[in-house]
Design a protein around this motif. Structure first.
Motif, mmCIF file in Angstrom:
data_model
loop_
_atom_site.group_PDB
_atom_site.id
_atom_site.type_symbol
_atom_site.label_atom_id
_atom_site.label_comp_id
_atom_site.label_asym_id
_atom_site.label_seq_id
_atom_site.Cartn_x
_atom_site.Cartn_y
_atom_site.Cartn_z
ATOM 1 N N GLY A 174 12.809 3.182 -20.868
ATOM 2 C CA GLY A 174 12.042 2.930 -19.507
ATOM 3 C C GLY A 174 11.019 2.350 -20.242
ATOM 4 O O GLY A 174 10.371 1.316 -19.043
ATOM 5 N N SER A 175 10.766 2.458 -21.549
ATOM 6 C CA SER A 175 9.857 1.502 -21.980
ATOM 7 C C SER A 175 9.690 0.151 -21.779
ATOM 8 O O SER A 175 9.153 -0.953 -21.629
ATOM 9 N N LEU A 176 10.947 -0.618 -21.885
ATOM 10 C CA LEU A 176 11.317 -1.566 -22.063
ATOM 11 C C LEU A 176 11.011 -2.691 -20.709
ATOM 12 O O LEU A 176 10.487 -3.212 -20.193
ATOM 13 N N GLN A 177 11.588 -1.560 -19.262
ATOM 14 C CA GLN A 177 11.895 -1.690 -17.996
ATOM 15 C C GLN A 177 9.923 -2.144 -17.623
ATOM 16 O O GLN A 177 9.639 -2.781 -16.754
ATOM 17 N N VAL A 178 9.083 -0.831 -18.208
ATOM 18 C CA VAL A 178 7.570 -0.307 -17.378
ATOM 19 C C VAL A 178 7.499 -2.327 -17.725
ATOM 20 O O VAL A 178 6.280 -3.019 -17.296
ATOM 21 N N TRP A 179 7.422 -2.605 -18.662
ATOM 22 C CA TRP A 179 6.427 -3.774 -19.914
ATOM 23 C C TRP A 179 7.130 -4.590 -18.809
ATOM 24 O O TRP A 179 6.485 -5.993 -18.796
ATOM 25 N N THR A 180 8.407 -5.005 -18.682
ATOM 26 C CA THR A 180 9.284 -6.291 -18.112
ATOM 27 C C THR A 180 8.326 -5.937 -16.211
ATOM 28 O O THR A 180 7.114 -7.265 -15.587
ATOM 29 N N ALA A 181 8.351 -4.370 -15.608
ATOM 30 C CA ALA A 181 7.118 -5.147 -15.009
ATOM 31 C C ALA A 181 6.231 -4.883 -14.534
ATOM 32 O O ALA A 181 5.139 -5.806 -13.435
ATOM 33 N N LEU A 182 5.438 -5.047 -15.649
ATOM 34 C CA LEU A 182 3.871 -4.850 -16.138
ATOM 35 C C LEU A 182 4.120 -6.266 -16.037
ATOM 36 O O LEU A 182 2.410 -6.652 -15.629
ATOM 37 N N VAL A 183 4.443 -6.887 -16.725
ATOM 38 C CA VAL A 183 4.173 -8.308 -16.847
ATOM 39 C C VAL A 183 4.486 -9.075 -15.607
ATOM 40 O O VAL A 183 3.334 -10.518 -15.606
ATOM 41 N N GLU A 184 4.757 -8.187 -14.726
ATOM 42 C CA GLU A 184 5.542 -9.797 -13.785
ATOM 43 C C GLU A 184 4.565 -8.772 -12.795
ATOM 44 O O GLU A 184 4.304 -9.748 -11.035
ATOM 45 N N ARG A 185 3.513 -8.389 -12.733
ATOM 46 C CA ARG A 185 3.052 -7.546 -11.558
ATOM 47 C C ARG A 185 2.213 -8.209 -11.104
ATOM 48 O O ARG A 185 1.713 -8.154 -9.275
ATOM 49 N N LYS A 186 1.223 -9.467 -11.759
ATOM 50 C CA LYS A 186 0.543 -10.425 -11.087
ATOM 51 C C LYS A 186 1.248 -11.158 -9.741
ATOM 52 O O LYS A 186 0.382 -11.776 -9.783
ATOM 53 N N ASP A 187 2.107 -12.009 -9.897
ATOM 54 C CA ASP A 187 3.155 -12.608 -9.516
ATOM 55 C C ASP A 187 4.218 -12.150 -8.384
ATOM 56 O O ASP A 187 4.291 -13.075 -7.859
ATOM 57 N N HIS A 188 4.513 -10.824 -8.583
ATOM 58 C CA HIS A 188 5.393 -10.367 -8.001
ATOM 59 C C HIS A 188 5.204 -9.191 -6.659
ATOM 60 O O HIS A 188 4.224 -8.469 -7.703
ATOM 61 N N ASP A 189 5.644 -9.048 -5.496
ATOM 62 C CA ASP A 189 4.848 -7.615 -5.269
ATOM 63 C C ASP A 189 5.864 -7.166 -5.215
ATOM 64 O O ASP A 189 5.657 -5.760 -4.939
ATOM 65 N N ASN A 190 7.085 -6.958 -5.754
ATOM 66 C CA ASN A 190 8.342 -6.163 -5.733
ATOM 67 C C ASN A 190 8.369 -5.335 -7.739
ATOM 68 O O ASN A 190 9.216 -4.548 -7.583
ATOM 69 N N TRP A 191 6.800 -5.601 -7.547
ATOM 70 C CA TRP A 191 6.958 -4.966 -9.836
ATOM 71 C C TRP A 191 7.259 -3.660 -9.589
ATOM 72 O O TRP A 191 7.073 -3.207 -10.451
ATOM 73 N N VAL A 192 6.969 -2.868 -8.318
ATOM 74 C CA VAL A 192 7.220 -1.577 -8.409
ATOM 75 C C VAL A 192 8.167 -0.847 -8.659
ATOM 76 O O VAL A 192 8.243 -0.069 -8.976
ATOM 77 N N VAL A 193 9.259 -1.311 -8.305
ATOM 78 C CA VAL A 193 10.407 -1.042 -8.006
ATOM 79 C C VAL A 193 10.499 -1.460 -9.328
ATOM 80 O O VAL A 193 11.669 -0.559 -9.638
ATOM 81 N N LEU A 194 10.529 -1.840 -10.104
ATOM 82 C CA LEU A 194 10.619 -1.814 -11.755
ATOM 83 C C LEU A 194 10.159 -0.520 -12.544
ATOM 84 O O LEU A 194 11.030 0.175 -13.186
ATOM 85 N N LEU A 195 8.906 -0.751 -12.028
ATOM 86 C CA LEU A 195 7.804 0.161 -13.004
ATOM 87 C C LEU A 195 8.668 1.853 -12.429
ATOM 88 O O LEU A 195 8.636 2.192 -13.123
ATOM 89 N N LEU A 196 9.022 1.723 -11.315
ATOM 90 C CA LEU A 196 9.398 3.264 -11.285
ATOM 91 C C LEU A 196 10.757 2.902 -11.772
ATOM 92 O O LEU A 196 10.929 4.564 -12.402
ATOM 93 N N TRP A 197 11.975 2.426 -11.782
ATOM 94 C CA TRP A 197 13.042 2.580 -12.405
ATOM 95 C C TRP A 197 12.153 2.518 -14.348
ATOM 96 O O TRP A 197 13.893 3.390 -14.771
ATOM 97 N N GLY A 198 11.807 2.137 -14.843
ATOM 98 C CA GLY A 198 11.079 2.330 -15.974
ATOM 99 C C GLY A 198 10.484 3.514 -16.440
ATOM 100 O O GLY A 198 11.010 4.411 -17.465
#
Length: 192
Positions: free
Chosen positions: A60-84
């Motif tokens: 989960g931590s690795l997935q949240v990290w990916t979502a947070l790194v990409e949040r400024k460039d992409h609108d869909n980062w929330v799905v990745l964040l929820l997954w993590g």
């Protein structure tokens, strides 16, 4: 290109740039599977709880990290964040309540696997027009859902059987994520 295709292309770009995170998640799942397979038959359910908690938290931590790194460039980062967040919550809950009974742990893991599987399938569907290996994520999601359903339908299964089922699930899931990570690594995505 419509907004759904653009969103999918952005998600593929994020995943391909961070392919190594999927690789680490796959390796963590494979290690977890091997750890479960090597437990002595008489090992207690507490060991299962601890190892599961570590795996769920790391994944989960690795997935949240990916979502947070990409949040400024992409609108869909929330799905990745929820997954993590689902994984982190599963890990924290495991450590917060270590005295869970075998049946409670079984249902807890089952719900985690089903939610994780649904989110994996949603992600794969969003990516299907952008990558050729999305079926790996779909298979991982289906396996997660089937695994969760199996655990819910067989609550009387013994702890030893549960350990082997969890180990096999984690190993197969890990192999699929390692394969997907290498597919994503080889992709050159321009999502701007």
């Amino acid at each position: 290109m419509d907004s759904t295709e653009a969103l999918a292309k952005q998600m593929v770009g994020a995943l391909s740039r961070n392919w190594w995170v999927l690789l680490l998640r796959g390796i963590a799942a494979i290690i977890f599977g091997f750890m479960m397979w090597t437990l002595p038959p008489g090992e207690s359910i507490e060991t299962l709880v601890l190892v599961f908690g570590i795996y769920a938290f790391v994944d989960g931590s690795l997935q949240v990290w990916t979502a947070l790194v990409e949040r400024k460039d992409h609108d869909n980062w929330v799905v990745l964040l929820l997954w993590g967040v689902v994984g982190i919550a599963a890990g924290i809950m495991t450590f917060a309540v270590p005295g869970l009974t075998a049946v409670a742990l079984l249902f807890y893991i089952a719900v985690w696997a089903i939610v994780k599987g649904v989110l994996e399938i949603i992600t794969a569907i969003r990516l299907r027009k952008e990558i050729t290996g999305e079926w790996l994520l779909i298979v991982g999601g289906i396996i997660s859902i089937l695994f969760g359903g199996f655990l819910m339908s067989n609550p009387a299964a013994g702890a030893a059987a549960l350990v082997w089922v969890i180990a096999t699930y984690a190993f197969v899931f890990g192999v699929l994520f390692v394969a997907l990570s290498f597919k994503l690594k080889s992709m050159k995505i321009n999502d701007n």
